[in-house]
Every structure is written in structure tokens, then in C-alpha cells.
Design a protein around this motif. Structure first.
Motif, PDB file in Angstrom:
ATOM      1  N   LEU A 182       7.691  57.287  29.856  1.00 58.53           N
ATOM      2  CA  LEU A 182       7.515  56.015  29.159  1.00 58.53           C
ATOM      3  C   LEU A 182       6.077  55.529  29.340  1.00 58.53           C
ATOM      4  O   LEU A 182       5.561  55.522  30.459  1.00 58.53           O
ATOM      5  CB  LEU A 182       8.487  54.962  29.704  1.00 58.53           C
ATOM      6  CG  LEU A 182       9.963  55.371  29.786  1.00 58.53           C
ATOM      7  CD1 LEU A 182      10.782  54.257  30.423  1.00 58.53           C
ATOM      8  CD2 LEU A 182      10.499  55.710  28.402  1.00 58.53           C
ATOM      9  N   PHE A 183       5.464  55.120  28.242  1.00 59.85           N
ATOM     10  CA  PHE A 183       4.096  54.614  28.305  1.00 59.85           C
ATOM     11  C   PHE A 183       3.983  53.377  27.424  1.00 59.85           C
ATOM     12  O   PHE A 183       4.339  53.405  26.243  1.00 59.85           O
ATOM     13  CB  PHE A 183       3.103  55.681  27.835  1.00 59.85           C
ATOM     14  CG  PHE A 183       1.679  55.189  27.783  1.00 59.85           C
ATOM     15  CD1 PHE A 183       1.035  54.730  28.932  1.00 59.85           C
ATOM     16  CD2 PHE A 183       0.982  55.181  26.580  1.00 59.85           C
ATOM     17  CE1 PHE A 183      -0.269  54.268  28.885  1.00 59.85           C
ATOM     18  CE2 PHE A 183      -0.331  54.721  26.521  1.00 59.85           C
ATOM     19  CZ  PHE A 183      -0.955  54.265  27.685  1.00 59.85           C
TER      20      PHE A 183
ATOM     21  N   GLY B 251       5.968  54.966  33.161  1.00 58.65           N
ATOM     22  CA  GLY B 251       7.277  55.073  33.801  1.00 58.65           C
ATOM     23  C   GLY B 251       8.007  56.308  33.307  1.00 58.65           C
ATOM     24  O   GLY B 251       7.462  57.151  32.585  1.00 58.65           O
ATOM     25  N   PHE B 252       9.273  56.422  33.675  1.00 62.91           N
ATOM     26  CA  PHE B 252      10.089  57.538  33.206  1.00 62.91           C
ATOM     27  C   PHE B 252      11.558  57.135  33.259  1.00 62.91           C
ATOM     28  O   PHE B 252      11.929  56.130  33.877  1.00 62.91           O
ATOM     29  CB  PHE B 252       9.852  58.804  34.044  1.00 62.91           C
ATOM     30  CG  PHE B 252      10.453  58.731  35.426  1.00 62.91           C
ATOM     31  CD1 PHE B 252      11.739  59.192  35.673  1.00 62.91           C
ATOM     32  CD2 PHE B 252       9.734  58.200  36.486  1.00 62.91           C
ATOM     33  CE1 PHE B 252      12.292  59.121  36.943  1.00 62.91           C
ATOM     34  CE2 PHE B 252      10.276  58.128  37.761  1.00 62.91           C
ATOM     35  CZ  PHE B 252      11.567  58.598  37.984  1.00 62.91           C
TER      36      PHE B 252
ATOM     37  N   GLY C  23      15.835  54.697  35.681  1.00 61.09           N
ATOM     38  CA  GLY C  23      14.428  55.068  35.756  1.00 61.09           C
ATOM     39  C   GLY C  23      13.550  53.886  36.112  1.00 61.09           C
ATOM     40  O   GLY C  23      14.011  52.891  36.684  1.00 61.09           O
ATOM     41  N   TYR C  24      12.267  54.018  35.764  1.00 61.90           N
ATOM     42  CA  TYR C  24      11.273  52.979  36.022  1.00 61.90           C
ATOM     43  C   TYR C  24      10.592  52.643  34.694  1.00 61.90           C
ATOM     44  O   TYR C  24       9.887  53.468  34.129  1.00 61.90           O
ATOM     45  CB  TYR C  24      10.256  53.450  37.060  1.00 61.90           C
ATOM     46  CG  TYR C  24      10.855  53.628  38.433  1.00 61.90           C
ATOM     47  CD1 TYR C  24      10.863  52.576  39.344  1.00 61.90           C
ATOM     48  CD2 TYR C  24      11.433  54.834  38.822  1.00 61.90           C
ATOM     49  CE1 TYR C  24      11.418  52.722  40.604  1.00 61.90           C
ATOM     50  CE2 TYR C  24      12.000  54.994  40.072  1.00 61.90           C
ATOM     51  CZ  TYR C  24      11.994  53.937  40.956  1.00 61.90           C
ATOM     52  OH  TYR C  24      12.567  54.079  42.202  1.00 61.90           O
ATOM     53  N   ARG C  25      10.844  51.439  34.204  1.00 65.83           N
ATOM     54  CA  ARG C  25      10.342  51.001  32.907  1.00 65.83           C
ATOM     55  C   ARG C  25       8.996  50.286  33.092  1.00 65.83           C
ATOM     56  O   ARG C  25       8.846  49.480  34.017  1.00 65.83           O
ATOM     57  CB  ARG C  25      11.362  50.054  32.270  1.00 65.83           C
ATOM     58  CG  ARG C  25      10.967  49.507  30.914  1.00 65.83           C
ATOM     59  CD  ARG C  25      12.062  48.579  30.413  1.00 65.83           C
ATOM     60  NE  ARG C  25      13.294  49.299  30.143  1.00 65.83           N
ATOM     61  CZ  ARG C  25      14.498  48.731  30.122  1.00 65.83           C
ATOM     62  NH1 ARG C  25      14.629  47.448  30.393  1.00 65.83           N
ATOM     63  NH2 ARG C  25      15.549  49.461  29.844  1.00 65.83           N
TER      64      ARG C  25
ATOM     65  N   ALA D 160      18.574  50.292  35.678  1.00 66.71           N
ATOM     66  CA  ALA D 160      19.726  51.153  35.424  1.00 66.71           C
ATOM     67  C   ALA D 160      20.567  50.469  34.359  1.00 66.71           C
ATOM     68  O   ALA D 160      20.822  49.262  34.449  1.00 66.71           O
ATOM     69  CB  ALA D 160      20.540  51.389  36.694  1.00 66.71           C
ATOM     70  N   MET D 161      20.985  51.227  33.349  1.00 68.92           N
ATOM     71  CA  MET D 161      21.674  50.637  32.204  1.00 68.92           C
ATOM     72  C   MET D 161      22.909  51.454  31.851  1.00 68.92           C
ATOM     73  O   MET D 161      22.910  52.680  31.921  1.00 68.92           O
ATOM     74  CB  MET D 161      20.723  50.573  31.012  1.00 68.92           C
ATOM     75  CG  MET D 161      21.277  49.867  29.773  1.00 68.92           C
ATOM     76  SD  MET D 161      22.259  50.939  28.680  1.00 68.92           S
ATOM     77  CE  MET D 161      21.026  52.134  28.162  1.00 68.92           C
TER      78      MET D 161
END
Length: 358
Positions: free
Chosen positions: A262-263, A302-303, A324-326, A336-337
Motif C-alpha cells: 500500500l502506498f 504499508g501492506f 496489515g498496516y495501512r 484488521a477488517m
């Protein structure tokens, strides 16, 4: 002494085997079946689902609510996905916004949590393999309490499985309220790190309407515009068999596991607007000022790891989960979703029929 021990162990083992043999189920017999279809490539092209409930444990803002999603498969080459989520209300479902409304000392409006995602997966490799599936054996006479109290029998059925190795690319947009007090504390800072253009820091404390000192509790809004890039693997089974003496067995699960980087090149945090209070907790006219939040660090990279499952039916349901890490405020990126969609409508978009002249 040793021979007595071995004799006792042998007797116990014999007794256990006897009990096991006596407990063998009488209905555990071989079953025969007839294949109805086994076509993992003959699946619906379009799925549209309603998300009545999702829950997200996000360090920036814990939230829950509703949403919608859609998936479209184009000629076994690429599939597209659209996703939307929004909180039900302030209380219980939008934690940071609820705290801001009840406890905020600043003038910033509390933003509702919104999440949008759109993307596509290119099928790098799309192929078929031989596999098997486990189907539970069910009769109509098992309905109700009899089925609930029963350990169901199952049978392994040979089938085909379609596998897709994919490359994913898409965009993510979200905005939310956030608790600056917790963000500052996580980064070893306090209100004094937020300053005006003249260098005046945000006060640590203020007077409330009772004339007592309390902490200045700051909230603001955060918005993110970013991209994701990753890979996925999908397993598709679409098989149905007709068991002798049992109901039909169906396995039409479409399951995807994915991993993304994630970017967020655009990560915007609103400056804090605050009006000073007098010793009676009343706003001081002309004292409203804007305090820059530049001291707070953000994390743009993130990822995530996730799963997504749906069923190849005209009317069904689906599920999904991510962790993950947003990209967000530094030290406040973990999430966490979990989501469930029902109903999910599926169609192959093929309404053409053959016609013949009389």
C-alpha cells in the motif's frame, strides 16, 4: 514386575479397540454418485453484493458499518473489483468521531469514516488441474434437531479446480476523524508540538464551564489517496453431483488469497483550529487560531494480507478479511477488517437464445 505392566497395557489396548469397533457407525457405508457438472470455467461474470455489516479494528479509528461491492470477470483475462464502506452512525460505529463530538476542545468538524476501493487483477496464469472436494452427506430426514445433534458423514469426490495467479493494481481513498491526543502520545509529543504561524503552541490545559482545569483534547481529520500493488491466487470449483440415497452435493466456492503493498502519496491531515477559553470556560472573542500539525509524522507505505470468498450462485453470500498496516499517522497504522456480504447477486450476462425460422 515388568511383565505385569506389559500385560496390563495389552489388555487396555484390546479393550479400547473393542470399544472403537462397537462404536462404528452403522450408516458408514460406501456411496455412489453421478456427476451433474464439473465446469470451473463456467462461472458467473458479474457479482453484486450488499454488505450489511463489517467491522474494522483500525488504530487511527475503530469503526463498523455497511457497504457494497461488485466483481466482474472479463474473458478469463482480467477481473475488476469495486468496494465501498461507511459507518452506520456516530455512536458505537465510529469511535474517533464519537469521542470528538463528546470530548473535543477544538473547533474542527468531526469527519465521517468513508472507504472506497477500485482495482483490477490481471490473470498472469489461468489454468485447470485435477483435484477433489469433500462433500457432506445430507438427507431431508436429518432436518432440525436431528441434524444439529449429528456428526455428518462426508465423501471425497474427484473434481477439477481452476487456479489463477494474478497481479493486482488499484486505488484506495478513505477519510476519517482521529484522536490527536493519542497520536501525539504515540510519537512522544504533546500539544505544544502544534504551533501557529507566529510560533504559539496549542495549550496543554484549559478551564471548563465549572472553572476547573482540564486537558485540551485535540481531534482532527485525516484523508488518504493511495494505490495498491500486489499478487493473488484464486481457486475456483464449480462441481455438482447426485448422490444415491442422499441430497445433491455442490461445491462452487471461488476463493482468493492476496498480498498487497500500500502506498499513499497523498496523506492529508487537517490543521487544528482552537479558540482559547477564559477562567469560566467561555470562548474568548478574537482568540481563534490555526495550529499546524506538521510535527506529526505520517507513514505513507504499508501492506496487507487478505482473503475473499464467494459462491457461484444467482443468489448467495460472500465473506472477506484483511490484516496489515495501512498508510496513516505513524504508530497508528495497524488494522484488521472482517466483512460479510448478503445477499450477493450473480449473473453470467448471457441472455441470448437461439432463434429459428418457421
Amino acid at each position: 514386575m515388568n511383565y505385569r505392566f506389559f500385560i496390563s497395557m495389552a489388555a487396555c489396548m484390546t479393550f479400547s479397540v473393542t470399544l472403537f469397533a462397537q462404536g462404528e457407525r452403522k450408516d458408514k457405508t460406501a456411496v455412489t454418485y453421478e456427476e451433474i457438472y464439473d465446469e470451473p470455467y463456467s462461472v458467473n461474470k458479474l457479482f453484486v453484493g450488499i454488505i450489511p455489516l463489517y467491522g474494522e479494528l483500525f488504530a487511527t479509528n475503530v469503526n463498523a458499518g455497511f457497504g457494497a461491492e461488485a466483481a466482474y470477470y472479463l474473458k478469463d483475462k482480467i477481473d475488476f473489483r469495486v468496494h465501498f464502506r461507511k459507518t452506520y452512525s456516530q455512536q458505537f460505529f465510529d469511535f474517533a468521531r464519537d469521542l470528538a463530538v463528546k470530548q473535543s476542545s477544538v473547533d474542527n468538524r468531526a469527519e465521517v469514516y468513508n472507504y472506497y476501493e477500485v482495482g483490477a487483477t490481471y490473470h498472469v496464469k489461468d489454468f485447470e488441474e485435477s483435484s477433489k472436494t469433500k462433500m457432506f452427506l445430507y438427507k431431508k430426514s436429518y432436518r432440525g434437531d436431528k441434524w444439529a445433534a449429528r456428526v455428518p458423514l462426508s465423501a471425497d469426490v474427484p473434481c477439477k479446480v481452476r487456479k489463477i495467479y494474478g497481479v493486482r493494481l488499484g486505488g484506495i481513498l478513505w477519510d476519517s476523524s482521529t484522536d490527536l491526543a493519542r497520536a501525539l502520545d504515540a510519537q512522544k509529543l504533546n500539544n505544544n508540538a502544534l504551533i501557529t504561524a507566529e510560533g504559539k503552541p496549542l495549550p496543554i490545559q484549559e478551564y471548563n464551564t465549572s472553572g476547573k482545569l482540564q486537558n485540551v483534547h485535540a481531534f482532527t481529520n485525516l484523508s488518504s489517496k493511495g494505490l495498491y500493488l500486489g499478487g493473488s491466487m484464486t481457486w475456483i470449483k464449480n462441481v455438482a453431483v447426485n448422490f444415491d440415497k442422499f441430497e445433491e452435493g455442490i461445491d462452487d466456492l471461488m476463493f482468493t488469497a492476496y498480498a498487497d503493498i500500500l502506498f499513499a502519496p497523498s496523506l492529508s491531515l487537517d490543521d487544528v483550529v482552537y479558540t482559547e477559553k477564559d477562567e469560566f470556560g467561555a470562548a474568548i472573542a478574537g482568540s481563534t487560531a490555526t495550529y499546524a500539525v506538521d510535527a506529526l509524522k505520517t507513514k505513507k507505505l504499508g501492506f496487507r494480507l487478505g482473503i475473499d470468498g464467494r459462491f457461484n450462485r444467482q443468489f448467495g453470500w460472500s465473506y472477506g478479511a484483511e490484516v496489515g498496516y495501512r498508510p496513516s499517522l505513524e504508530k497508528r497504522t495497524f488494522y484488521a477488517m472482517l466483512k460479510i456480504a448478503f445477499p450477493v447477486f450473480g449473473t453470467n450476462l448471457d441472455y441470448k437464445v437461439e432463434s429459428f425460422g418457421k
